[in-house]
Design a protein around this motif. Structure first.
Motif, mmCIF file in Angstrom:
data_model
loop_
_atom_site.group_PDB
_atom_site.id
_atom_site.type_symbol
_atom_site.label_atom_id
_atom_site.label_comp_id
_atom_site.label_asym_id
_atom_site.label_seq_id
_atom_site.Cartn_x
_atom_site.Cartn_y
_atom_site.Cartn_z
ATOM 1 N N UNK A 15 0.816 -1.216 0.000
ATOM 2 C CA UNK A 15 0.000 0.000 0.000
ATOM 3 C C UNK A 15 0.848 1.263 0.000
ATOM 4 N N UNK A 16 2.010 1.222 0.627
ATOM 5 C CA UNK A 16 2.893 2.389 0.654
ATOM 6 C C UNK A 16 3.327 2.786 -0.759
ATOM 7 N N UNK A 17 3.430 1.802 -1.661
ATOM 8 C CA UNK A 17 3.804 2.089 -3.052
ATOM 9 C C UNK A 17 2.601 2.381 -3.939
ATOM 10 N N UNK A 18 1.403 2.105 -3.435
ATOM 11 C CA UNK A 18 0.181 2.276 -4.236
ATOM 12 C C UNK A 18 -0.554 3.544 -3.793
ATOM 13 N N UNK A 19 0.109 4.658 -3.933
ATOM 14 C CA UNK A 19 -0.438 5.949 -3.526
ATOM 15 C C UNK A 19 -0.455 6.901 -4.719
ATOM 16 N N UNK A 20 -1.524 7.673 -4.880
ATOM 17 C CA UNK A 20 -1.646 8.575 -6.042
ATOM 18 C C UNK A 20 -0.457 9.496 -6.247
ATOM 19 N N UNK A 21 0.100 10.038 -5.178
ATOM 20 C CA UNK A 21 1.211 10.989 -5.325
ATOM 21 C C UNK A 21 2.441 10.341 -5.973
ATOM 22 N N UNK A 22 2.542 9.016 -5.904
ATOM 23 C CA UNK A 22 3.669 8.301 -6.499
ATOM 24 C C UNK A 22 3.418 7.883 -7.942
ATOM 25 N N UNK A 23 2.154 7.955 -8.387
ATOM 26 C CA UNK A 23 1.774 7.440 -9.698
ATOM 27 C C UNK A 23 1.427 8.541 -10.696
ATOM 28 N N UNK A 24 1.431 9.788 -10.291
ATOM 29 C CA UNK A 24 1.195 10.894 -11.213
ATOM 30 C C UNK A 24 -0.265 11.255 -11.369
ATOM 31 N N UNK A 25 -0.498 12.474 -11.806
ATOM 32 C CA UNK A 25 -1.855 13.000 -11.909
ATOM 33 C C UNK A 25 -2.638 12.426 -13.078
ATOM 34 N N UNK A 26 -1.961 11.864 -14.086
ATOM 35 C CA UNK A 26 -2.683 11.308 -15.231
ATOM 36 C C UNK A 26 -3.078 9.847 -15.015
ATOM 37 N N UNK A 27 -2.869 9.338 -13.823
ATOM 38 C CA UNK A 27 -3.215 7.963 -13.493
ATOM 39 C C UNK A 27 -4.382 7.985 -12.511
ATOM 40 N N UNK A 28 -5.244 7.008 -12.591
ATOM 41 C CA UNK A 28 -6.392 6.944 -11.692
ATOM 42 C C UNK A 28 -6.116 6.158 -10.420
ATOM 43 N N UNK A 29 -4.858 6.018 -10.077
ATOM 44 C CA UNK A 29 -4.496 5.303 -8.855
ATOM 45 C C UNK A 29 -5.198 5.947 -7.663
ATOM 46 N N UNK A 30 -5.802 5.103 -6.847
ATOM 47 C CA UNK A 30 -6.420 5.571 -5.613
ATOM 48 C C UNK A 30 -5.563 5.111 -4.441
ATOM 49 N N UNK A 31 -5.757 5.724 -3.319
ATOM 50 C CA UNK A 31 -4.936 5.441 -2.151
ATOM 51 C C UNK A 31 -5.302 4.083 -1.552
ATOM 52 N N UNK A 32 -4.386 3.123 -1.672
ATOM 53 C CA UNK A 32 -4.605 1.797 -1.099
ATOM 54 C C UNK A 32 -4.343 1.853 0.407
ATOM 55 N N UNK A 33 -5.179 1.149 1.169
ATOM 56 C CA UNK A 33 -5.060 1.097 2.617
ATOM 57 C C UNK A 33 -4.980 -0.360 3.064
ATOM 58 N N UNK A 34 -4.039 -0.707 3.944
ATOM 59 C CA UNK A 34 -3.831 -2.105 4.334
ATOM 60 C C UNK A 34 -5.086 -2.800 4.864
ATOM 61 N N UNK A 35 -5.869 -2.146 5.715
ATOM 62 C CA UNK A 35 -7.051 -2.816 6.275
ATOM 63 C C UNK A 35 -8.092 -3.094 5.198
ATOM 64 N N UNK A 36 -8.261 -2.149 4.265
ATOM 65 C CA UNK A 36 -9.230 -2.355 3.186
ATOM 66 C C UNK A 36 -8.717 -3.381 2.173
ATOM 67 N N UNK A 37 -7.417 -3.384 1.933
ATOM 68 C CA UNK A 37 -6.847 -4.378 1.019
ATOM 69 C C UNK A 37 -7.008 -5.778 1.608
#
Length: 147
Positions: free
Chosen positions: A18-40
């Motif tokens: 989840x630490x690597x699956x964060x919008x700020x790391x994937x750029x504004x043109x990507x629809x990556x949403x903030x992954x959270x360990x409990x929800x994952x």
């Protein structure tokens, strides 16, 4: 470049993923949403799938999918999201993820793979069309807020 594709389980280090699956790391043109360990963890416990493409220990891409079962036997794998990190685009990440998703669907006895993307996303549409889909029909998709 070759990537290692892994099917993530509850036994994996979900916090590190989840630490690597964060919008700020994937750029504004990507629809990556903030992954959270409990929800994952809850997502995986429900039988849903997360595949991750690694370049060493760095996540280069990911896909989330769900099995859709139908009483008539037309069982499908629905790909809800397929994302490639901007640093790894056009290097085969999406192709390797799609190949692994297809293999998973086949191994599970599913009959088709389904996905959708926005009409305004020419790169995604070109990629998905290159995979030779058997049917593309114009359709409308509706979303409703739960009341």
């Amino acid at each position: 470049m070759s990537f290692t594709i892994r099917l993530i389980t509850q036994a994996d280090d979900l916090g590190a993923i989840c630490a690597q699956m964060q919008p700020k790391l994937w750029g504004s043109d990507n629809e990556m949403t903030s992954y959270q360990p409990t929800l994952l963890k809850k997502f995986l416990a429900a039988g849903h799938l997360l595949l991750v493409a690694y370049n060493n220990k760095t996540i280069a891409g990911a896909a989330i999918a769900h099995e859709l079962l139908h009483p008539a036997g037309e069982h499908s794998l629905y790909i809800h999201e397929l994302d490639t990190h901007p640093d790894y685009r056009r290097m085969g990440v999406a192709s390797e993820l799609m190949a692994e998703l297809n293999k998973l669907a086949k191994d599970r006895g599913l009959t088709e793979v389904l996905l959708g993307t926005e009409t305004e996303n020419p790169a995604a549409n070109a990629f998905y069309n290159s995979l030779d889909p058997y049917e593309i029909e114009p359709s409308e998709i509706y979303a409703y807020k739960v009341k």
